[in-house]
Design a protein around this motif. Structure first.
Motif, PDB file in Angstrom:
ATOM      1  N   VAL A 148      14.709 -35.568  -8.238  1.00 50.27           N
ATOM      2  CA  VAL A 148      13.262 -35.430  -8.048  1.00 50.27           C
ATOM      3  C   VAL A 148      12.518 -36.083  -9.202  1.00 50.27           C
ATOM      4  O   VAL A 148      11.507 -36.762  -8.999  1.00 50.27           O
ATOM      5  CB  VAL A 148      12.872 -33.948  -7.898  1.00 50.27           C
ATOM      6  CG1 VAL A 148      11.372 -33.774  -7.867  1.00 50.27           C
ATOM      7  CG2 VAL A 148      13.499 -33.366  -6.644  1.00 50.27           C
ATOM      8  N   LYS A 149      13.025 -35.920 -10.416  1.00 43.90           N
ATOM      9  CA  LYS A 149      12.377 -36.524 -11.580  1.00 43.90           C
ATOM     10  C   LYS A 149      12.371 -38.045 -11.472  1.00 43.90           C
ATOM     11  O   LYS A 149      11.353 -38.690 -11.742  1.00 43.90           O
ATOM     12  CB  LYS A 149      13.079 -36.078 -12.860  1.00 43.90           C
ATOM     13  CG  LYS A 149      12.382 -36.523 -14.117  1.00 43.90           C
ATOM     14  CD  LYS A 149      13.033 -35.928 -15.337  1.00 43.90           C
ATOM     15  CE  LYS A 149      12.243 -36.295 -16.570  1.00 43.90           C
ATOM     16  NZ  LYS A 149      12.800 -35.679 -17.768  1.00 43.90           N
ATOM     17  N   GLN A 150      13.482 -38.625 -11.058  1.00 47.45           N
ATOM     18  CA  GLN A 150      13.546 -40.076 -10.892  1.00 47.45           C
ATOM     19  C   GLN A 150      12.558 -40.559  -9.836  1.00 47.45           C
ATOM     20  O   GLN A 150      11.854 -41.548 -10.036  1.00 47.45           O
ATOM     21  CB  GLN A 150      14.961 -40.503 -10.507  1.00 47.45           C
ATOM     22  CG  GLN A 150      15.966 -40.375 -11.606  1.00 47.45           C
ATOM     23  CD  GLN A 150      17.374 -40.674 -11.112  1.00 47.45           C
ATOM     24  OE1 GLN A 150      17.625 -40.828  -9.923  1.00 47.45           O
ATOM     25  NE2 GLN A 150      18.310 -40.755 -12.044  1.00 47.45           N
ATOM     26  N   GLU A 151      12.496 -39.858  -8.716  1.00 47.46           N
ATOM     27  CA  GLU A 151      11.582 -40.255  -7.645  1.00 47.46           C
ATOM     28  C   GLU A 151      10.121 -40.117  -8.065  1.00 47.46           C
ATOM     29  O   GLU A 151       9.304 -40.974  -7.760  1.00 47.46           O
ATOM     30  CB  GLU A 151      11.832 -39.426  -6.382  1.00 47.46           C
ATOM     31  CG  GLU A 151      13.046 -39.833  -5.599  1.00 47.46           C
ATOM     32  CD  GLU A 151      12.902 -41.211  -4.955  1.00 47.46           C
ATOM     33  OE1 GLU A 151      11.814 -41.534  -4.451  1.00 47.46           O
ATOM     34  OE2 GLU A 151      13.898 -41.944  -4.967  1.00 47.46           O
ATOM     35  N   LEU A 152       9.783 -39.032  -8.753  1.00 45.34           N
ATOM     36  CA  LEU A 152       8.402 -38.846  -9.187  1.00 45.34           C
ATOM     37  C   LEU A 152       7.990 -39.890 -10.217  1.00 45.34           C
ATOM     38  O   LEU A 152       6.859 -40.379 -10.189  1.00 45.34           O
ATOM     39  CB  LEU A 152       8.191 -37.440  -9.745  1.00 45.34           C
ATOM     40  CG  LEU A 152       8.047 -36.329  -8.714  1.00 45.34           C
ATOM     41  CD1 LEU A 152       7.926 -34.979  -9.410  1.00 45.34           C
ATOM     42  CD2 LEU A 152       6.859 -36.563  -7.820  1.00 45.34           C
ATOM     43  N   GLU A 153       8.888 -40.246 -11.130  1.00 50.87           N
ATOM     44  CA  GLU A 153       8.577 -41.305 -12.098  1.00 50.87           C
ATOM     45  C   GLU A 153       8.363 -42.637 -11.391  1.00 50.87           C
ATOM     46  O   GLU A 153       7.492 -43.410 -11.770  1.00 50.87           O
ATOM     47  CB  GLU A 153       9.682 -41.424 -13.138  1.00 50.87           C
ATOM     48  CG  GLU A 153       9.671 -40.328 -14.172  1.00 50.87           C
ATOM     49  CD  GLU A 153      10.791 -40.450 -15.172  1.00 50.87           C
ATOM     50  OE1 GLU A 153      11.652 -41.362 -15.033  1.00 50.87           O
ATOM     51  OE2 GLU A 153      10.828 -39.620 -16.096  1.00 50.87           O
ATOM     52  N   LYS A 158       4.470 -42.220 -15.039  1.00 53.05           N
ATOM     53  CA  LYS A 158       4.877 -41.293 -16.093  1.00 53.05           C
ATOM     54  C   LYS A 158       3.940 -40.095 -16.130  1.00 53.05           C
ATOM     55  O   LYS A 158       2.760 -40.204 -15.899  1.00 53.05           O
ATOM     56  CB  LYS A 158       4.856 -42.020 -17.435  1.00 53.05           C
ATOM     57  CG  LYS A 158       5.550 -41.279 -18.526  1.00 53.05           C
ATOM     58  CD  LYS A 158       5.981 -42.261 -19.597  1.00 53.05           C
ATOM     59  CE  LYS A 158       6.591 -41.546 -20.767  1.00 53.05           C
ATOM     60  NZ  LYS A 158       7.880 -41.009 -20.511  1.00 53.05           N
ATOM     61  N   SER A 159       4.498 -38.935 -16.423  1.00 50.16           N
ATOM     62  CA  SER A 159       3.736 -37.697 -16.495  1.00 50.16           C
ATOM     63  C   SER A 159       2.821 -37.718 -17.718  1.00 50.16           C
ATOM     64  O   SER A 159       3.244 -38.053 -18.822  1.00 50.16           O
ATOM     65  CB  SER A 159       4.685 -36.505 -16.587  1.00 50.16           C
ATOM     66  OG  SER A 159       3.968 -35.315 -16.742  1.00 50.16           O
TER      67      SER A 159
END
Length: 173
Positions: A148-153, A158-159
């Motif tokens: 999920v982190k890879q997809e959101l990035e 970037k957050s």
């Protein structure tokens, strides 16, 4: 009431019980009457484990893709913490959706351009989205946070840091 250590322990409990009962114990007992009963018991174990999950996953995919008219790039098991509702977190090119498991309506739909911040802590993700008049936070417990982190990035960038993080660090408190 029995408390579980993980929100996904109900699923794991279903796996363990169906494999123990329908794939190991029942075939041993039923073999003496007919091998057909043993085969049917093994088939029941497969349906209760892999079959149930694949059917619910496909239903969630169809609901999400029908709502936003986009193909999904990632789907993971999730629990929405505020309502304690189980379902799937679906990520498409322009949207992040939470699809509840047995409820008809999808209420959590976020555009990836609205997402300004996301923070991971073990299996919990906190997504902050910017709406016209306010920022709103959504919390989910997810099955595989790395994916999920890879997809959101990739989808939303970037957050951004929280605006008060710099103030509390500079004050030295």
């Amino acid at each position: 009431m029995v408390r579980h250590s993980s929100p996904f322990s109900g699923r794991y409990l279903r796996y363990v019980l169906s494999i123990l009962f329908f794939a190991i114990l029942a075939p041993l007992i039923l073999w003496q009457w007919s091998p057909l009963y043993s085969v049917l018991s093994l088939l029941a174990a497969a349906v209760l484990t892999v079959g149930y999950d694949s059917v619910t996953r496909q239903i969630a995919l169809n609901k999400a893709e029908g709502m936003v008219n986009e193909k999904s790039s990632l789907i993971v098991h999730a629990v929405k913490i505020s309502s304690d509702r189980k379902g799937y977190l679906v990520i498409t090119d322009n949207f992040v959706l939470f699809v509840p498991l047995w409820k008809k309506k999808i209420k959590t739909v976020l555009e990836t351009s609205q997402i300004v911040r996301y923070e991971f802590e073990r299996q919990t993700i906190e997504i902050t989205a910017k709406f016209p008049n306010k920022h709103r936070t959504f919390q989910f417990c997810i099955g595989s946070p790395e994916r999920v982190k890879q997809e959101l990035e990739e989808k939303s960038g970037k957050s951004l840091p929280y605006k008060y993080d710099k103030m509390s660090k500079s004050e030295g408190v």
